[in-house]
Design an enzyme around this catalytic site. Structure first.
Site, PDB file in Angstrom:
ATOM      1  N   GLU A 198      30.697  51.579   5.920  1.00  0.00           N
ATOM      2  CA  GLU A 198      29.722  51.294   6.594  1.00  0.00           C
ATOM      3  C   GLU A 198      29.540  52.658   7.626  1.00  0.00           C
ATOM      4  OE1 GLU A 198      30.051  47.268   8.087  1.00  0.00           O
ATOM      5  OE2 GLU A 198      29.690  46.507   5.784  1.00  0.00           O
ATOM      6  N   GLU A 316      31.027  45.497  -1.314  1.00  0.00           N
ATOM      7  CA  GLU A 316      31.438  44.538  -0.384  1.00  0.00           C
ATOM      8  C   GLU A 316      30.096  43.561  -0.116  1.00  0.00           C
ATOM      9  OE1 GLU A 316      33.549  45.305   3.206  1.00  0.00           O
ATOM     10  OE2 GLU A 316      31.908  43.831   4.364  1.00  0.00           O
TER      11      GLU A 316
END
Length: 520
Positions: A198, A316
């Protein structure tokens, strides 16, 4: 109308409402496939979160983090083995704060410690010693798991003094090299490496510019080629492992170079925060569920344009962020969202879908304390069992609350479906057609309906979608006395009869004598 007549009318009306059934014609195009997943499409994450990772006055991770997980637990072992193989991604928010103590040069090698400031996500640097790495790999080998390892992408960089959350400088690959060298020397198998978590777009707690990340991915690719010179056993390279941002992704993919990246990874948390009371409504709302399809389409389009040699992965996805929906993510209801996600991503040519998490947090497939499977575990296992890699086009003009996806059947001839009924009150009677049948053509395959259909109907205990107990064809799925995962047996149904889908249920159906050319 007398009292007795009124009473009879009310009872009759209530029965009609409860048993309301809608006939639906489902059309399958079996001539060609529209997309293809990896054979091992289902994936789960093992995360680094420590015990004191807390959200909304609860700490749902327990001992499920990678430093604490009981790798000798028999239920955990059997739950992973049942997939044969299960993809496991080692990673998460804290992976960019993990150092690998290969050379024993970290004097005080400790797991993450809670910090008030100066560290991402409120935790210190965590140190992975090789004893724990050995234990993890012993577990992966024992369970025949396919492993994706998330590397620390911030090591060697520093935070910009002028731009908040921006980290600058080149990735320092030496620690990753040490880990790879040790891993290879021990004979441990890694299917793929993913760089960072991220850090793309605006990031979450930190971010890297797209062109810098492309440069770092080239460094990783060269490192992997050097360390694993045999192309047949060379791990794949994945990234960026974050939320889709068109400008950032386009810039990164355009700059990354030919054949550098093997899998373009992105994350999905489209249900809002874990304390959002609207989550249970959202997972039953077909219009809300469909909104995220644009993201899947956009990622696939970017790959087609800039990196057609690679494939899209969801690396994810937990639905609700900050450890999952408190009252929903471990219940039957969450399966509506999860299985719909699997269906949509496969249609948009995604190769792998990683669920957060195998265990830990409210969204775990296995109970964080007991490791007993939650309802979505069985949905994932059934998908892995019956849904092959080739994706077929399937449509209907019935209620939007009926979601339908179809693939070639796994390993044997035929086709498989997953039917998701989001409606509380309406059941569906499904008649199947091939598109050529409706248009007067003569398809070059047979759909006889002579063989028995294999049907797996999942329903919640007592009809309560917030139950954490799931029934397969009316029987609760429970561990045996010897803690074995229950065998998932279909019920065999006359192939000429319509497929019945109960209200608030999920059904997997395989038809062996639907011999579509795409599946031959």
């Amino acid at each position: 109308m007398n009292y007795r007549s009124i009473t009879f009318f009310v009872v009759l009306l209530s029965c009609l409402l409860v048993s309301k059934a809608e006939k639906v014609r489902v059309v399958v195009e079996g001539a060609t496939s529209i997309a293809q997943t990896d054979e091992d499409f289902i994936c789960v994450t093992l995360d680094w979160w420590p015990t004191n990772k807390c959200d909304y006055d609860q700490c749902p991770w327990g001992q499920a983090g990678l430093f604490n997980l009981d790798l000798k637990n028999k239920i955990l072992e059997k739950a992973v083995k049942a997939f044969n193989p299960l993809r496991i991604r080692v990673g998460g928010s804290l992976q960019d704060q993990v150092v690998y103590n290969v050379r024993n040069n970290v004097k005080n090698c400790q797991p993450f410690q809670k910090q008030d400031k100066d560290f991402l996500f409120g935790f210190s640097i965590g140190c992975l010693d090789m004893k724990r790495w050995d234990e993890l790999n012993e577990f992966f080998n024992q369970t025949r798991a396919k492993v994706t390892f998330g590397l620390n992408a911030l090591i060697g960089r520093k935070e910009s003094k002028t731009e908040k959350t921006l980290w600058i400088g080149d990735w320092y690959s030496h620690n990753a090299r040490d880990l790879m060298s040790y891993t290879i020397s021990k004979g441990y198998k890694i299917d793929s490496y993913e760089l960072g978590n991220e850090l793309c777009g605006s990031g979450v707690s930190a971010r890297i510019e797209a062109k810098q990340y492309a440069k770092d991915m080239a460094t990783l690719k060269n490192l992997v080629k050097e360390m694993y010179p045999n192309p047949k056993t060379q791990p794949k390279i994945l990234g960026p492992g974050g939320f889709y941002d068109k400008k950032w992704f386009d810039t990164f993919l355009d700059a990354s170079g030919h054949d550098v990246i093997d899998g373009v990874t992105h994350h999905i948390y489209n249900l809002g925060p874990g304390n959002n009371l609207d989550v249970v409504r959202r997972v039953q709302d077909p219009f809300f569920l469909t909104q995220i399809a644009q993201t899947f389409k956009d990622v696939s389009s970017a790959i087609d344009k800039f990196a057609p040699w690679s494939g899209a992965w969801v690396s994810e996805s937990g639905g609700a962020y900050n450890s999952g929906g408190q009252l929903v993510s471990y219940t039957f209801a969450f399966g509506f969202w999860y299985l719909d996600q699997l269906g949509m991503t496969s249609v948009y040519n995604h190769k792998v879908y990683c669920r957060q998490a195998l265990t830990g947090g409210n969204y775990a497939l296995l109970n964080t304390t007991t490791f007993v499977p939650n309802p979505d575990y069985y949905g994932a296992l059934l998908w892995h069992k019956v849904m092959g890699s080739k994706v077929l086009s399937v449509t209907h003009k019935g209620s939007p609350h009926l979601r339908v996806y179809s693939h070639c059947a796994k390993k044997e001839l035929g086709i498989s479906f997953v039917f998701i009924n989001l409606s509380k009150n309406t059941s569906f009677e499904i008649d199947l057609f091939h598109d050529l049948n409706l248009n007067g053509g003569s398809p070059n395959f047979e759909f006889k309906g002579h063989k028995k259909r294999e049907e797996y109907h999942l329903t919640p205990k007592d009809g309560n979608i917030l139950s954490s107990v799931v029934l397969l064809n009316g029987t609760p799925l429970e561990l045996s006395d010897s803690l074995e995962i229950p065998e998932l047996k279909p019920k065999l149904v006359d192939g000429l009869k319509p497929i019945s889908i109960a209200a608030h249920s999920i059904a997997f159906v395989t038809i062996r004598d639907f011999n579509a050319p795409a599946c031959s």
